[in-house]
Design an enzyme around this catalytic site. Structure first.
Site, PDB file in Angstrom:
ATOM      1  N   GLY A   1     -35.162   1.432   1.976  1.00  0.00           N
ATOM      2  CA  GLY A   1     -34.466   0.546   1.041  1.00  0.00           C
ATOM      3  C   GLY A   1     -33.755  -0.579   1.760  1.00  0.00           C
ATOM      4  O   GLY A   1     -34.159  -1.021   2.839  1.00  0.00           O
TER       5      GLY A   1
ATOM      6  N   THR B   1     -10.542  -0.278  13.101  1.00  0.00           N
ATOM      7  CA  THR B   1     -11.103  -0.832  14.340  1.00  0.00           C
ATOM      8  C   THR B   1     -12.301  -1.705  13.960  1.00  0.00           C
ATOM      9  O   THR B   1     -13.449  -1.355  14.250  1.00  0.00           O
ATOM     10  CB  THR B   1     -11.548   0.290  15.305  1.00  0.00           C
ATOM     11  OG1 THR B   1     -12.335   1.255  14.566  1.00  0.00           O
ATOM     12  CG2 THR B   1     -10.371   0.999  15.925  1.00  0.00           C
TER      13      THR B   1
ATOM     14  N   CYS C   1     -18.342   1.139   8.729  1.00  0.00           N
ATOM     15  CA  CYS C   1     -18.553   1.992   9.912  1.00  0.00           C
ATOM     16  C   CYS C   1     -19.858   1.701  10.656  1.00  0.00           C
ATOM     17  O   CYS C   1     -19.834   1.117  11.727  1.00  0.00           O
ATOM     18  CB  CYS C   1     -18.468   3.459   9.518  1.00  0.00           C
ATOM     19  SG  CYS C   1     -16.779   3.963   9.121  1.00  0.00           S
TER      20      CYS C   1
ATOM     21  N   LYS D   1       0.838  -1.209   0.000  1.00  0.00           N
ATOM     22  CA  LYS D   1       0.000   0.000   0.000  1.00  0.00           C
ATOM     23  C   LYS D   1       0.873   1.259   0.000  1.00  0.00           C
ATOM     24  O   LYS D   1       0.608   2.216  -0.736  1.00  0.00           O
ATOM     25  CB  LYS D   1      -0.900  -0.025   1.244  1.00  0.00           C
ATOM     26  CG  LYS D   1      -2.003   0.995   1.216  1.00  0.00           C
ATOM     27  CD  LYS D   1      -2.971   0.812   2.382  1.00  0.00           C
ATOM     28  CE  LYS D   1      -4.081  -0.172   2.083  1.00  0.00           C
ATOM     29  NZ  LYS D   1      -5.118  -0.236   3.102  1.00  0.00           N
TER      30      LYS D   1
ATOM     31  N   ARG E   1     -17.303  11.051   4.851  1.00  0.00           N
ATOM     32  CA  ARG E   1     -18.133  10.057   4.150  1.00  0.00           C
ATOM     33  C   ARG E   1     -17.378   9.588   2.925  1.00  0.00           C
ATOM     34  O   ARG E   1     -16.911  10.426   2.140  1.00  0.00           O
ATOM     35  CB  ARG E   1     -19.451  10.697   3.688  1.00  0.00           C
ATOM     36  CG  ARG E   1     -20.331  11.242   4.787  1.00  0.00           C
ATOM     37  CD  ARG E   1     -21.328  12.255   4.233  1.00  0.00           C
ATOM     38  NE  ARG E   1     -20.654  13.398   3.624  1.00  0.00           N
ATOM     39  CZ  ARG E   1     -21.237  14.269   2.788  1.00  0.00           C
ATOM     40  NH1 ARG E   1     -22.500  14.115   2.445  1.00  0.00           N
ATOM     41  NH2 ARG E   1     -20.556  15.285   2.287  1.00  0.00           N
ATOM     42  N   GLU E   2     -17.232   8.275   2.748  1.00  0.00           N
ATOM     43  CA  GLU E   2     -16.618   7.785   1.511  1.00  0.00           C
ATOM     44  C   GLU E   2     -17.466   8.299   0.344  1.00  0.00           C
ATOM     45  O   GLU E   2     -18.687   8.387   0.437  1.00  0.00           O
ATOM     46  CB  GLU E   2     -16.553   6.257   1.519  1.00  0.00           C
ATOM     47  CG  GLU E   2     -15.485   5.762   2.482  1.00  0.00           C
ATOM     48  CD  GLU E   2     -15.471   4.250   2.650  1.00  0.00           C
ATOM     49  OE1 GLU E   2     -15.924   3.533   1.761  1.00  0.00           O
ATOM     50  OE2 GLU E   2     -14.995   3.797   3.713  1.00  0.00           O
TER      51      GLU E   2
ATOM     52  N   PHE F   1     -31.198  10.807   5.183  1.00  0.00           N
ATOM     53  CA  PHE F   1     -31.123   9.504   5.853  1.00  0.00           C
ATOM     54  C   PHE F   1     -32.507   8.926   6.141  1.00  0.00           C
ATOM     55  O   PHE F   1     -32.673   8.083   7.001  1.00  0.00           O
ATOM     56  CB  PHE F   1     -30.265   9.571   7.136  1.00  0.00           C
ATOM     57  CG  PHE F   1     -28.808   9.428   6.835  1.00  0.00           C
ATOM     58  CD1 PHE F   1     -28.144  10.391   6.087  1.00  0.00           C
ATOM     59  CD2 PHE F   1     -28.095   8.311   7.255  1.00  0.00           C
ATOM     60  CE1 PHE F   1     -26.811  10.247   5.763  1.00  0.00           C
ATOM     61  CE2 PHE F   1     -26.758   8.157   6.932  1.00  0.00           C
ATOM     62  CZ  PHE F   1     -26.109   9.130   6.184  1.00  0.00           C
ATOM     63  N   LEU F   2     -33.506   9.427   5.415  1.00  0.00           N
ATOM     64  CA  LEU F   2     -34.864   8.924   5.587  1.00  0.00           C
ATOM     65  C   LEU F   2     -35.312   8.204   4.319  1.00  0.00           C
ATOM     66  O   LEU F   2     -36.481   8.177   3.986  1.00  0.00           O
ATOM     67  CB  LEU F   2     -35.807  10.107   5.915  1.00  0.00           C
ATOM     68  CG  LEU F   2     -37.058   9.757   6.704  1.00  0.00           C
ATOM     69  CD1 LEU F   2     -36.699   9.324   8.120  1.00  0.00           C
ATOM     70  CD2 LEU F   2     -38.025  10.941   6.770  1.00  0.00           C
TER      71      LEU F   2
HETATM   72  N1  LIG Z   1     -13.750   4.749   6.042  1.00  0.00           N
HETATM   73  C1  LIG Z   1     -14.497   5.718   6.526  1.00  0.00           C
HETATM   74  O1  LIG Z   1     -15.351   6.291   5.828  1.00  0.00           O
HETATM   75  C2  LIG Z   1     -14.317   6.180   7.947  1.00  0.00           C
HETATM   76  C3  LIG Z   1     -14.953   7.362   8.368  1.00  0.00           C
HETATM   77  C4  LIG Z   1     -14.800   7.781   9.680  1.00  0.00           C
HETATM   78  C5  LIG Z   1     -14.076   7.012  10.579  1.00  0.00           C
HETATM   79  N2  LIG Z   1     -13.488   5.852  10.146  1.00  0.00           N
HETATM   80  C6  LIG Z   1     -12.707   5.072  11.119  1.00  0.00           C
HETATM   81  O2  LIG Z   1     -11.349   5.203  10.760  1.00  0.00           O
HETATM   82  C7  LIG Z   1     -10.633   4.020  11.086  1.00  0.00           C
HETATM   83  C8  LIG Z   1      -9.930   3.510   9.836  1.00  0.00           C
HETATM   84  O3  LIG Z   1     -10.906   3.158   8.879  1.00  0.00           O
HETATM   85  P1  LIG Z   1     -10.549   2.899   7.354  1.00  0.00           P
HETATM   86  O4  LIG Z   1     -11.840   2.766   6.650  1.00  0.00           O
HETATM   87  O5  LIG Z   1      -9.569   3.908   6.894  1.00  0.00           O
HETATM   88  O6  LIG Z   1      -9.828   1.465   7.467  1.00  0.00           O
HETATM   89  P2  LIG Z   1      -8.838   0.762   6.407  1.00  0.00           P
HETATM   90  O7  LIG Z   1      -8.899  -0.676   6.712  1.00  0.00           O
HETATM   91  O8  LIG Z   1      -9.132   1.258   5.033  1.00  0.00           O
HETATM   92  O9  LIG Z   1      -7.385   1.327   6.799  1.00  0.00           O
HETATM   93  C9  LIG Z   1      -6.680   0.948   7.937  1.00  0.00           C
HETATM   94  C10 LIG Z   1      -5.195   0.988   7.601  1.00  0.00           C
HETATM   95  O10 LIG Z   1      -4.438   0.774   8.792  1.00  0.00           O
HETATM   96  C11 LIG Z   1      -3.309  -0.014   8.459  1.00  0.00           C
HETATM   97  N3  LIG Z   1      -2.756  -0.615   9.673  1.00  0.00           N
HETATM   98  C12 LIG Z   1      -3.170  -1.719  10.343  1.00  0.00           C
HETATM   99  N4  LIG Z   1      -2.385  -1.951  11.405  1.00  0.00           N
HETATM  100  C13 LIG Z   1      -1.456  -0.974  11.421  1.00  0.00           C
HETATM  101  C14 LIG Z   1      -0.378  -0.653  12.283  1.00  0.00           C
HETATM  102  N5  LIG Z   1      -0.120  -1.400  13.369  1.00  0.00           N
HETATM  103  N6  LIG Z   1       0.384   0.415  11.990  1.00  0.00           N
HETATM  104  C15 LIG Z   1       0.132   1.182  10.902  1.00  0.00           C
HETATM  105  N7  LIG Z   1      -0.889   0.940  10.050  1.00  0.00           N
HETATM  106  C16 LIG Z   1      -1.678  -0.133  10.306  1.00  0.00           C
HETATM  107  C17 LIG Z   1      -3.841  -1.006   7.462  1.00  0.00           C
HETATM  108  O11 LIG Z   1      -2.795  -1.602   6.722  1.00  0.00           O
HETATM  109  C18 LIG Z   1      -4.751  -0.115   6.614  1.00  0.00           C
HETATM  110  O12 LIG Z   1      -4.053   0.465   5.545  1.00  0.00           O
HETATM  111  C19 LIG Z   1     -11.670   3.064  11.663  1.00  0.00           C
HETATM  112  O13 LIG Z   1     -11.667   3.200  13.058  1.00  0.00           O
HETATM  113  C20 LIG Z   1     -12.964   3.577  11.096  1.00  0.00           C
HETATM  114  O14 LIG Z   1     -14.066   3.229  11.885  1.00  0.00           O
HETATM  115  C21 LIG Z   1     -13.576   5.444   8.852  1.00  0.00           C
END
Ligand SMILES: NC(=O)c1ccc[n+]([C@@H]2O[C@H](COP(=O)([O-])OP(=O)(O)OC[C@H]3O[C@@H](n4cnc5c(N)ncnc54)[C@H](O)[C@@H]3O)[C@@H](O)[C@H]2O)c1
Length: 440
Positions: free
Chosen positions: A260, A89, A267, A38, A158-159, A256-257
């Site tokens: 579907g 997480t 998340c 990555k 938001r993705e 959000f209403l």
């Molecule tokens: N994706 C979203 O839209 C979004 C929005 C808000 C909050 N979050 C929160 O953000 C956090 C990350 O979500 P995400 O969607 O980006 O996850 P993801 O799985 O896309 O990314 C996590 C990254 O962390 C890396 N990683 C794992 N262990 C590691 C370590 N020990 N050291 C360094 N890097 C490490 C992984 O290789 C991966 O690239 C989560 O807690 C999620 O709930 C995500």
């Protein structure tokens, strides 16, 4: 005050976006991940996932020389003044709780090299109490000891809209335990705050809770209208009309209403479950017990969608050709974590249907996780000869399908609109049997 140098630890959907946007906003940024592949892709200018606008910004950030990537925690500790923890997480296997392995591992690895005053900022979504626990851990492990502080800055991006949500969020939340930490965070978000973005400064526990409270509210709103859809189904009422009429009430609002197939992704589902698990541990499980019902309503939408497809297939999907439009958990994303679309598609496959999937962005991810499904080249290709078409992710290109063009390629003109994304009258006029959850 000096502009802090930033590290972003964990370069997934959240971390890569944060690192790239912060570099574009003028900060020196080092992105850190344990996944060498990555890191190599990002360093070579390739965003490893689909996010509109992000590839262009990555190119710009790399060109500026302000953004670099590494797998070295020592390099990160030496470089950074403010370290953002953005690792995953996910839901723990066999439990509702959050798996804190990655947060603990990344903080531990970083702390071991922290030899001067620095701020560690959690962005990941975590159970309340995590920041307090990590504060003790960091102070114990870091050579700089009490010089290291911890803060929490939950992320609401938001993705699909990750760039605009990062550049100009609705609000920032800073959970801090000292004026110095607040000052560091204000400096680390200076260009964002300069656009009059509201900031709420609070304690660590409140900051952690804001995120799960927000996601619980959004999940509740979605499941609320889907619960109304269940009642509509039993009475012949139309949940679309019901939702529209409710939305005119400014106290309720229409966002959000949308009834579907319900929510999914990396998340909402795991966040509400982790919130229930944490509340149980804290002895206040009853306070959020309603989230069990929210989760249940959401899961039932998936099985009810399978039921509708089965009904249109004549009572049994065995040997029937089903075209599944969509795989990502929502449009404008390639994220298939807990995607309702793939849940429905793989259930139909297990029931004996021949399922052909098409998604504009999530094909590679879907094929990796569901090699048992068949994949089409585009929507019309997936629909060739289909007995039932089912729309599962509301991509714009699916909304714009010409019902006559699709009628010309299918075996039977029967469609389940799992996202209330199509205009029923247009499809019926083109000869389709149109069905949607909660509509007569
Ligand atoms: N994706 C979203 O839209 C979004 C929005 C808000 C909050 N979050 C929160 O953000 C956090 C990350 O979500 P995400 O969607 O980006 O996850 P993801 O799985 O896309 O990314 C996590 C990254 O962390 C890396 N990683 C794992 N262990 C590691 C370590 N020990 N050291 C360094 N890097 C490490 C992984 O290789 C991966 O690239 C989560 O807690 C999620 O709930 C995500």
């Amino acid at each position: 005050m000096n502009t802090p140098r930033l590290t972003v630890i964990g370069t997934g959907y959240l971390g890569a976006t944060h690192a790239i946007c912060m570099a574009v906003l003028g900060f020196e940024v080092l992105g850190v991940d344990v996944d060498q592949a990555k890191i190599d892709r990002l360093a070579s200018g390739e965003v490893p996932f689909f996010e509109p606008g992000l590839p262009e910004l990555l190119a710009k950030a790399l060109e500026s020389g302000r953004l670099r990537f590494t797998t070295s925690f020592q390099e990160a500790a030496e470089f950074g003044d403010v370290h953002f923890i953005c690792v995953g997480t996910p839901q723990k296997k066999g439990s509702h709780a959050a798996d804190m392995t990655y947060v603990d591992a990344s903080v531990t690895a970083l702390a071991a090299h922290l030899t001067r005053k620095a701020l560690v900022v959690g962005k990941s979504t975590v159970p309340v109490g995590t920041a307090a626990r990590l504060t003790a851990l960091v102070k114990e492990l870091a050579p700089a000891g009490d010089e290291i502080e911890l803060a929490w800055n939950p992320e609401f991006l938001r993705e699909g809209f990750a760039v605009e949500d990062t550049m100009k969020p609705d609000r920032l939340v800073f959970g801090v335990s000292s004026a110095w930490a607040e000052e560091q965070l204000r400096a680390a978000f200076e260009p964002v705050l300069a656009q009059d973005v509201p900031v709420k400064v609070t304690d660590l526990a409140t900051a952690e809770l804001v995120k799960v409270a927000a996601n619980s509210f959004l999940a509740t709103k979605i499941s609320y209208i889907n619960a109304m859809a269940e009642v509509c189904e039993a009475t012949g009422a139309d949940v679309s009309d019901l939702a529209e009429a409710l939305a005119y009430d400014t106290r309720i609002g229409g966002r959000f209403l949308r009834p579907g197939l319900g929510f999914g992704g990396g998340c909402l589902p795991k966040d509400i479950r982790a919130f229930m698990a944490r509340a149980e541990e804290l002895g206040v499980g009853q306070a959020v017990g309603f989230l069990r019902e929210i989760d249940g309503i959401n899961q039932r939408r998936r099985s009810r969608t399978v039921d509708l497809v089965t009904e249109l297939a004549g009572g049994d999907v065995k040997g029937k050709k089903i075209a599944a439009l969509g795989a990502a958990f929502k449009p404008n994303s390639d994220d298939i974590r807990d995607a309702p679309a793939l849940d429905v598609a793989s259930t139909l496959h297990r029931m004996g249907a021949e399922v052909t999937v098409f998604d504009p962005a999530a094909m590679d991810n879907a094929k990796r996780v569901h090699p048992e499904l068949t994949y089409g080249e585009n929507a019309l290709d997936a629909a060739a000869g289909a007995d039932v078409v089912v729309l599962l992710t509301e991509w714009t290109e699916f909304r714009e399908i010409d019902p006559a063009a699709m009628a010309a390629v299918v075996g039977t003109t029967a469609i389940v609109d799992g996202r209330h994304a199509l205009e029923p009258s247009e499809w019926r006029a083109a000869g389709w049997e149109y069905r949607a959850l909660g509509r007569p």
